[in-house]
Motif scaffolding. Structure first.
Motif, PDB file in Angstrom:
ATOM      1  N   ASP A 190       0.847  -1.194   0.000  1.00  0.00           N
ATOM      2  CA  ASP A 190       0.000   0.000   0.000  1.00  0.00           C
ATOM      3  C   ASP A 190       0.884   1.246   0.000  1.00  0.00           C
ATOM      4  O   ASP A 190       1.066   1.895   1.035  1.00  0.00           O
ATOM      5  N   PRO A 191       1.439   1.595  -1.155  1.00  0.00           N
ATOM      6  CA  PRO A 191       2.330   2.758  -1.214  1.00  0.00           C
ATOM      7  C   PRO A 191       1.640   4.063  -0.824  1.00  0.00           C
ATOM      8  O   PRO A 191       2.270   4.957  -0.271  1.00  0.00           O
ATOM      9  N   MET A 192       0.345   4.163  -1.087  1.00  0.00           N
ATOM     10  CA  MET A 192      -0.375   5.387  -0.753  1.00  0.00           C
ATOM     11  C   MET A 192      -0.402   5.599   0.758  1.00  0.00           C
ATOM     12  O   MET A 192      -0.211   6.716   1.239  1.00  0.00           O
ATOM     13  N   TRP A 193      -0.625   4.516   1.510  1.00  0.00           N
ATOM     14  CA  TRP A 193      -0.664   4.634   2.969  1.00  0.00           C
ATOM     15  C   TRP A 193       0.695   5.080   3.494  1.00  0.00           C
ATOM     16  O   TRP A 193       0.782   5.968   4.344  1.00  0.00           O
ATOM     17  N   VAL A 194       1.753   4.477   2.992  1.00  0.00           N
ATOM     18  CA  VAL A 194       3.099   4.817   3.455  1.00  0.00           C
ATOM     19  C   VAL A 194       3.449   6.247   3.073  1.00  0.00           C
ATOM     20  O   VAL A 194       4.010   6.997   3.871  1.00  0.00           O
ATOM     21  N   ARG A 195       3.120   6.626   1.851  1.00  0.00           N
ATOM     22  CA  ARG A 195       3.413   7.986   1.394  1.00  0.00           C
ATOM     23  C   ARG A 195       2.700   9.009   2.276  1.00  0.00           C
ATOM     24  O   ARG A 195       3.280  10.028   2.674  1.00  0.00           O
ATOM     25  N   GLN A 196       1.448   8.737   2.606  1.00  0.00           N
ATOM     26  CA  GLN A 196       0.682   9.654   3.447  1.00  0.00           C
ATOM     27  C   GLN A 196       1.237   9.690   4.868  1.00  0.00           C
ATOM     28  O   GLN A 196       1.321  10.757   5.482  1.00  0.00           O
ATOM     29  N   PHE A 197       1.655   8.529   5.374  1.00  0.00           N
ATOM     30  CA  PHE A 197       2.227   8.471   6.726  1.00  0.00           C
ATOM     31  C   PHE A 197       3.491   9.323   6.799  1.00  0.00           C
ATOM     32  O   PHE A 197       3.658  10.112   7.732  1.00  0.00           O
ATOM     33  N   ILE A 198       4.363   9.165   5.827  1.00  0.00           N
ATOM     34  CA  ILE A 198       5.611   9.931   5.827  1.00  0.00           C
ATOM     35  C   ILE A 198       5.328  11.420   5.672  1.00  0.00           C
ATOM     36  O   ILE A 198       5.941  12.265   6.340  1.00  0.00           O
ATOM     37  N   HIS A 199       4.386  11.746   4.797  1.00  0.00           N
ATOM     38  CA  HIS A 199       4.038  13.157   4.590  1.00  0.00           C
ATOM     39  C   HIS A 199       3.502  13.778   5.883  1.00  0.00           C
ATOM     40  O   HIS A 199       3.851  14.925   6.228  1.00  0.00           O
ATOM     41  N   THR A 200       2.671  13.035   6.600  1.00  0.00           N
ATOM     42  CA  THR A 200       2.056  13.557   7.817  1.00  0.00           C
ATOM     43  C   THR A 200       3.071  13.725   8.949  1.00  0.00           C
ATOM     44  O   THR A 200       3.005  14.693   9.714  1.00  0.00           O
ATOM     45  N   HIS A 201       4.027  12.801   9.027  1.00  0.00           N
ATOM     46  CA  HIS A 201       4.907  12.762  10.189  1.00  0.00           C
ATOM     47  C   HIS A 201       6.363  13.095   9.883  1.00  0.00           C
ATOM     48  O   HIS A 201       7.220  12.924  10.760  1.00  0.00           O
ATOM     49  N   GLN A 202       6.636  13.597   8.691  1.00  0.00           N
ATOM     50  CA  GLN A 202       8.042  13.755   8.292  1.00  0.00           C
ATOM     51  C   GLN A 202       8.836  14.691   9.209  1.00  0.00           C
ATOM     52  O   GLN A 202      10.049  14.514   9.385  1.00  0.00           O
ATOM     53  N   LYS A 203       8.171  15.666   9.805  1.00  0.00           N
ATOM     54  CA  LYS A 203       8.881  16.584  10.700  1.00  0.00           C
ATOM     55  C   LYS A 203       9.382  15.889  11.965  1.00  0.00           C
ATOM     56  O   LYS A 203      10.333  16.357  12.603  1.00  0.00           O
ATOM     57  N   ASP A 204       8.726  14.803  12.327  1.00  0.00           N
ATOM     58  CA  ASP A 204       9.094  14.082  13.545  1.00  0.00           C
ATOM     59  C   ASP A 204       9.894  12.812  13.269  1.00  0.00           C
ATOM     60  O   ASP A 204      10.396  12.185  14.211  1.00  0.00           O
ATOM     61  N   MET A 205      10.021  12.449  12.005  1.00  0.00           N
ATOM     62  CA  MET A 205      10.675  11.188  11.670  1.00  0.00           C
ATOM     63  C   MET A 205      12.179  11.366  11.500  1.00  0.00           C
ATOM     64  O   MET A 205      12.626  12.371  10.932  1.00  0.00           O
ATOM     65  N   PRO A 206      12.958  10.403  11.940  1.00  0.00           N
ATOM     66  CA  PRO A 206      14.401  10.446  11.695  1.00  0.00           C
ATOM     67  C   PRO A 206      14.681  10.370  10.197  1.00  0.00           C
ATOM     68  O   PRO A 206      13.976   9.649   9.472  1.00  0.00           O
ATOM     69  N   PRO A 207      15.664  11.088   9.702  1.00  0.00           N
ATOM     70  CA  PRO A 207      15.981  11.061   8.268  1.00  0.00           C
ATOM     71  C   PRO A 207      16.228   9.654   7.744  1.00  0.00           C
ATOM     72  O   PRO A 207      15.818   9.328   6.619  1.00  0.00           O
ATOM     73  N   LEU A 208      16.891   8.810   8.529  1.00  0.00           N
ATOM     74  CA  LEU A 208      17.149   7.441   8.087  1.00  0.00           C
ATOM     75  C   LEU A 208      15.849   6.685   7.866  1.00  0.00           C
ATOM     76  O   LEU A 208      15.713   5.925   6.894  1.00  0.00           O
ATOM     77  N   SER A 209      14.878   6.889   8.736  1.00  0.00           N
ATOM     78  CA  SER A 209      13.582   6.215   8.594  1.00  0.00           C
ATOM     79  C   SER A 209      12.876   6.662   7.317  1.00  0.00           C
ATOM     80  O   SER A 209      12.288   5.846   6.594  1.00  0.00           O
ATOM     81  N   ILE A 210      12.932   7.953   7.028  1.00  0.00           N
ATOM     82  CA  ILE A 210      12.305   8.478   5.812  1.00  0.00           C
ATOM     83  C   ILE A 210      12.995   7.911   4.576  1.00  0.00           C
ATOM     84  O   ILE A 210      12.345   7.474   3.616  1.00  0.00           O
ATOM     85  N   ARG A 211      14.309   7.904   4.612  1.00  0.00           N
ATOM     86  CA  ARG A 211      15.080   7.405   3.463  1.00  0.00           C
ATOM     87  C   ARG A 211      14.791   5.924   3.200  1.00  0.00           C
ATOM     88  O   ARG A 211      14.541   5.521   2.058  1.00  0.00           O
TER      89      ARG A 211
END
Length: 218
Positions: A190-211
């Motif tokens: 479900d790429p849409m779910w993951v994309r939305q999750f990262i978009h919503t929480h990117q300010k709080d996510m570690p860069p390695l996790s986003i990458r």
């Protein structure tokens, strides 16, 4: 037979390879220098016999876990994978103790598959995974984060989100990497779910996790 199994392993030791394997694992464990194909060749007959038994042989697992050679813990993990459909919620405390003893990513990343299988069969264990996701022990947290990997459409996204959010705010490599891996794996389903999750929480996510989590997103 278990003592014969360990003796057979020792008879096949490769000291030069052992040095390389120990170095790769930061010299935390003693190795015999037996790589996976040979290890499985040595142990498969014995494990096949044990897997046919109706009950889980926890004495075997404990015996192997207490051996000084890392290959013995790998064989214990091989056995647990073979009999994982026999495991029940009452086995979770024993699995937890394995996760807490001689802990490193190599055994943890097998135990998360084993524990994940039990949790899929018994959803009431979701509360245990949420509790582990806030534990002080990083390996229990890593198991909680990644225990749903490879579930595809059976992934409980509400549970996944709760556990991931519980692990924001850390710089611990093995946690931030695990967050990314869990997202990367689910992005295949479900790429849409993951994309939305990262978009919503990117300010709080570690860069390695986003990458890591964005690896398969276009």
């Amino acid at each position: 037979m278990r003592t014969e199994l360990v003796k057979d392993l020792i008879d096949h030791r490769n000291p030069d390879r052992a040095i390389q394997m120990e170095k790769y694992m930061r010299n935390q464990f003693h190795f015999l220098g037996i790589q996976s194909p040979m290890r499985r060749q040595i142990s498969i007959h014995y494990l096949n016999e044990k897997a046919r038994e109706p009950e889980v042989d926890w004495s075997l697992v404990e015996y192997l876990w207490n051996q000084p050679y890392r290959e013995c813990q790998y064989i214990a993990c091989d056995y647990l994978l073979m009999i994982r459909m026999k495991l029940v919620p009452d086995d979770i405390p024993a699995l937890k103790q394995l996760a807490l003893k001689k802990s490193w990513w190599d055994t943890i990343d097998v135990l998360d598959k084993v524990i994940g299988g039990v949790c899929l069969l018994y959803p009431a264990l979701n509360t245990v995974m949420i509790k582990w996701s806030t534990d002080r022990n990083i390996w229990l947290r890593r198991i909680a984060i990644d225990h749903q990997r490879h579930r595809k459409e059976q992934t409980d996204t509400e549970l996944l989100e709760t556990i991931l959010l519980n692990n924001f705010g850390t710089t611990e490599f093995f946690i931030t990497k695990a967050i990314g891996w869990s997202l990367r794996d689910y992005s295949k389903t479900d790429p849409m779910w993951v994309r939305q999750f990262i978009h919503t929480h990117q300010k709080d996510m570690p860069p390695l996790s986003i990458r890591e989590g964005s690896k398969y997103l276009s």
